[in-house]
Design a protein around this motif. Structure first.
Motif, PDB file in Angstrom:
ATOM      1  N   VAL A  38       0.844  -1.201   0.000  1.00  0.00           N
ATOM      2  CA  VAL A  38       0.000   0.000   0.000  1.00  0.00           C
ATOM      3  C   VAL A  38       0.873   1.242   0.000  1.00  0.00           C
ATOM      4  O   VAL A  38       2.078   1.183   0.281  1.00  0.00           O
ATOM      5  CB  VAL A  38      -0.930   0.013   1.239  1.00  0.00           C
ATOM      6  N   GLN A  39       0.234   2.379  -0.333  1.00  0.00           N
ATOM      7  CA  GLN A  39       0.939   3.661  -0.314  1.00  0.00           C
ATOM      8  C   GLN A  39       0.179   4.593   0.621  1.00  0.00           C
ATOM      9  O   GLN A  39      -1.034   4.766   0.480  1.00  0.00           O
ATOM     10  CB  GLN A  39       1.018   4.270  -1.709  1.00  0.00           C
ATOM     11  N   CYS A  40       0.916   5.190   1.555  1.00  0.00           N
ATOM     12  CA  CYS A  40       0.315   6.082   2.550  1.00  0.00           C
ATOM     13  C   CYS A  40      -0.149   7.367   1.877  1.00  0.00           C
ATOM     14  O   CYS A  40       0.569   7.951   1.071  1.00  0.00           O
ATOM     15  CB  CYS A  40       1.324   6.396   3.655  1.00  0.00           C
ATOM     16  N   GLY A  41      -1.331   7.820   2.228  1.00  0.00           N
ATOM     17  CA  GLY A  41      -1.861   9.066   1.681  1.00  0.00           C
ATOM     18  C   GLY A  41      -1.266  10.287   2.360  1.00  0.00           C
ATOM     19  O   GLY A  41      -1.360  11.401   1.840  1.00  0.00           O
ATOM     20  N   THR A  42      -0.622  10.118   3.495  1.00  0.00           N
ATOM     21  CA  THR A  42      -0.039  11.239   4.223  1.00  0.00           C
ATOM     22  C   THR A  42       1.414  11.473   3.833  1.00  0.00           C
ATOM     23  O   THR A  42       1.801  12.578   3.484  1.00  0.00           O
ATOM     24  CB  THR A  42      -0.113  10.989   5.756  1.00  0.00           C
ATOM     25  N   CYS A  43       2.241  10.417   3.871  1.00  0.00           N
ATOM     26  CA  CYS A  43       3.677  10.578   3.604  1.00  0.00           C
ATOM     27  C   CYS A  43       4.111  10.004   2.252  1.00  0.00           C
ATOM     28  O   CYS A  43       5.281  10.104   1.896  1.00  0.00           O
ATOM     29  CB  CYS A  43       4.493   9.940   4.724  1.00  0.00           C
ATOM     30  N   ASP A  44       3.197   9.383   1.515  1.00  0.00           N
ATOM     31  CA  ASP A  44       3.457   8.784   0.195  1.00  0.00           C
ATOM     32  C   ASP A  44       4.435   7.611   0.226  1.00  0.00           C
ATOM     33  O   ASP A  44       4.951   7.210  -0.807  1.00  0.00           O
ATOM     34  CB  ASP A  44       3.964   9.828  -0.814  1.00  0.00           C
ATOM     35  N   ARG A  45       4.707   7.052   1.375  1.00  0.00           N
ATOM     36  CA  ARG A  45       5.611   5.910   1.476  1.00  0.00           C
ATOM     37  C   ARG A  45       4.882   4.635   1.081  1.00  0.00           C
ATOM     38  O   ARG A  45       3.734   4.427   1.454  1.00  0.00           O
ATOM     39  CB  ARG A  45       6.128   5.787   2.896  1.00  0.00           C
ATOM     40  N   GLN A  46       5.579   3.785   0.332  1.00  0.00           N
ATOM     41  CA  GLN A  46       5.027   2.486  -0.034  1.00  0.00           C
ATOM     42  C   GLN A  46       5.607   1.432   0.903  1.00  0.00           C
ATOM     43  O   GLN A  46       6.802   1.431   1.176  1.00  0.00           O
ATOM     44  CB  GLN A  46       5.388   2.144  -1.482  1.00  0.00           C
ATOM     45  N   HIS A  47       4.728   0.574   1.426  1.00  0.00           N
ATOM     46  CA  HIS A  47       5.178  -0.463   2.347  1.00  0.00           C
ATOM     47  C   HIS A  47       4.190  -1.618   2.343  1.00  0.00           C
ATOM     48  O   HIS A  47       3.113  -1.535   1.763  1.00  0.00           O
ATOM     49  CB  HIS A  47       5.344   0.100   3.771  1.00  0.00           C
ATOM     50  N   LYS A  48       4.597  -2.678   3.013  1.00  0.00           N
ATOM     51  CA  LYS A  48       3.750  -3.862   3.152  1.00  0.00           C
ATOM     52  C   LYS A  48       2.480  -3.449   3.916  1.00  0.00           C
ATOM     53  O   LYS A  48       2.524  -2.629   4.834  1.00  0.00           O
ATOM     54  CB  LYS A  48       4.521  -4.922   3.938  1.00  0.00           C
ATOM     55  N   TYR A  49       1.364  -4.039   3.544  1.00  0.00           N
ATOM     56  CA  TYR A  49       0.098  -3.729   4.212  1.00  0.00           C
ATOM     57  C   TYR A  49       0.116  -4.228   5.653  1.00  0.00           C
ATOM     58  O   TYR A  49       0.483  -5.367   5.934  1.00  0.00           O
ATOM     59  CB  TYR A  49      -1.074  -4.370   3.463  1.00  0.00           C
ATOM     60  N   ARG A  50      -0.259  -3.349   6.541  1.00  0.00           N
ATOM     61  CA  ARG A  50      -0.433  -3.714   7.955  1.00  0.00           C
ATOM     62  C   ARG A  50      -1.819  -3.233   8.367  1.00  0.00           C
ATOM     63  O   ARG A  50      -2.142  -2.052   8.198  1.00  0.00           O
ATOM     64  CB  ARG A  50       0.630  -3.044   8.815  1.00  0.00           C
ATOM     65  N   PRO A  51      -2.636  -4.128   8.893  1.00  0.00           N
ATOM     66  CA  PRO A  51      -3.986  -3.720   9.273  1.00  0.00           C
ATOM     67  C   PRO A  51      -3.943  -2.618  10.344  1.00  0.00           C
ATOM     68  O   PRO A  51      -2.996  -2.537  11.116  1.00  0.00           O
ATOM     69  CB  PRO A  51      -4.624  -4.990   9.819  1.00  0.00           C
ATOM     70  N   PRO A  52      -4.953  -1.783  10.370  1.00  0.00           N
ATOM     71  CA  PRO A  52      -4.957  -0.712  11.371  1.00  0.00           C
ATOM     72  C   PRO A  52      -5.020  -1.296  12.784  1.00  0.00           C
ATOM     73  O   PRO A  52      -5.636  -2.333  13.011  1.00  0.00           O
ATOM     74  CB  PRO A  52      -6.213   0.100  11.053  1.00  0.00           C
ATOM     75  N   THR A  53      -4.347  -0.628  13.687  1.00  0.00           N
ATOM     76  CA  THR A  53      -4.355  -1.076  15.085  1.00  0.00           C
ATOM     77  C   THR A  53      -5.519  -0.425  15.817  1.00  0.00           C
ATOM     78  O   THR A  53      -5.968   0.661  15.458  1.00  0.00           O
ATOM     79  CB  THR A  53      -3.044  -0.692  15.796  1.00  0.00           C
ATOM     80  N   ALA A  54      -5.983  -1.112  16.823  1.00  0.00           N
ATOM     81  CA  ALA A  54      -7.062  -0.558  17.643  1.00  0.00           C
ATOM     82  C   ALA A  54      -6.493   0.596  18.468  1.00  0.00           C
ATOM     83  O   ALA A  54      -5.355   0.538  18.935  1.00  0.00           O
ATOM     84  CB  ALA A  54      -7.623  -1.632  18.562  1.00  0.00           C
ATOM     85  N   PRO A  55      -7.272   1.657  18.641  1.00  0.00           N
ATOM     86  CA  PRO A  55      -6.762   2.767  19.445  1.00  0.00           C
ATOM     87  C   PRO A  55      -6.508   2.297  20.869  1.00  0.00           C
ATOM     88  O   PRO A  55      -7.268   1.501  21.424  1.00  0.00           O
ATOM     89  CB  PRO A  55      -7.867   3.811  19.395  1.00  0.00           C
ATOM     90  N   ARG A  56      -5.418   2.782  21.430  1.00  0.00           N
ATOM     91  CA  ARG A  56      -5.071   2.403  22.791  1.00  0.00           C
ATOM     92  C   ARG A  56      -5.988   3.073  23.786  1.00  0.00           C
ATOM     93  O   ARG A  56      -6.328   4.243  23.643  1.00  0.00           O
ATOM     94  CB  ARG A  56      -3.639   2.795  23.120  1.00  0.00           C
ATOM     95  N   LYS A  57      -6.338   2.309  24.765  1.00  0.00           N
ATOM     96  CA  LYS A  57      -7.137   2.852  25.847  1.00  0.00           C
ATOM     97  C   LYS A  57      -6.188   3.636  26.749  1.00  0.00           C
ATOM     98  O   LYS A  57      -5.158   3.110  27.168  1.00  0.00           O
ATOM     99  CB  LYS A  57      -7.786   1.701  26.624  1.00  0.00           C
ATOM    100  N   PRO A  58      -6.502   4.891  27.018  1.00  0.00           N
ATOM    101  CA  PRO A  58      -5.582   5.669  27.843  1.00  0.00           C
ATOM    102  C   PRO A  58      -5.446   5.050  29.233  1.00  0.00           C
ATOM    103  O   PRO A  58      -6.415   4.560  29.803  1.00  0.00           O
ATOM    104  CB  PRO A  58      -6.215   7.056  27.916  1.00  0.00           C
ATOM    105  N   ALA A  59      -4.227   5.060  29.702  1.00  0.00           N
ATOM    106  CA  ALA A  59      -3.967   4.503  31.034  1.00  0.00           C
ATOM    107  C   ALA A  59      -4.662   5.369  32.077  1.00  0.00           C
ATOM    108  O   ALA A  59      -4.559   6.589  32.067  1.00  0.00           O
ATOM    109  CB  ALA A  59      -2.470   4.466  31.305  1.00  0.00           C
ATOM    110  N   THR A  60      -5.383   4.717  32.942  1.00  0.00           N
ATOM    111  CA  THR A  60      -6.060   5.452  33.999  1.00  0.00           C
ATOM    112  C   THR A  60      -5.448   5.065  35.324  1.00  0.00           C
ATOM    113  O   THR A  60      -5.392   3.888  35.667  1.00  0.00           O
ATOM    114  CB  THR A  60      -7.569   5.150  34.020  1.00  0.00           C
TER     115      THR A  60
END
Length: 134
Positions: A38-60
């Motif tokens: 895939v190619q990033c729409g922000t930085c235009d870098r091409q790299h292997k596809y990595r699925p999006p990570t779940a947002p981290r739950k802020p440490a409480t």
């Protein structure tokens, strides 16, 4: 409503290895299992596809009640304190760190620090109090 399989040129959400966050990407190479490159729409870098990570739950952090910490500190110190060596508290008295005092209302206390001109912090069983002194 049916979903169509993604194909080359389609937008996809992925984890960018340069931006180090989930961003919009464009599929460059499709494999049998799914996107491969895939190619990033922000930085235009091409790299292997990595699925999006779940947002981290802020440490409480559970705020520590200072009274609980003071009570624990008192319980640890109490066996080593000799109540016979305690002086009666007086606002006109002079006190130093580690002096034992006997207060008519709060009971036995240990001077922990000089808190400023004419003030000392004393640890009692009920908690830390700032007391007036000479």
């Amino acid at each position: 409503m049916s979903e169509t399989a993604p194909s080359t040129g389609d937008p996809i959400e992925a984890r960018c290895t340069k931006c180090r966050k989930n961003t919009s990407h464009t599929i460059i190479i499709m494999g049998e299992e799914g996107p491969e490159k895939v190619q990033c729409g922000t930085c235009d870098r091409q790299h292997k596809y990595r699925p999006p990570t779940a947002p981290r739950k802020p440490a409480t952090r559970k705020p520590v009640d200072p009274r609980i910490a003071e009570r624990k500190e008192w319980e640890e110190l109490r066996p080593s304190l000799d109540s016979a060596a305690a002086r009666d508290y007086s606002m006109d008295g002079e006190y130093r760190v580690n002096n034992l005092i006997n207060h008519p209302l709060f009971g036995l206390g240990l001077v922990q620090r000089i808190a400023g001109a004419r003030k000392v912090d004393v640890l009692f069983e009920d908690g830390r109090k700032t007391m007036r002194c000479k």
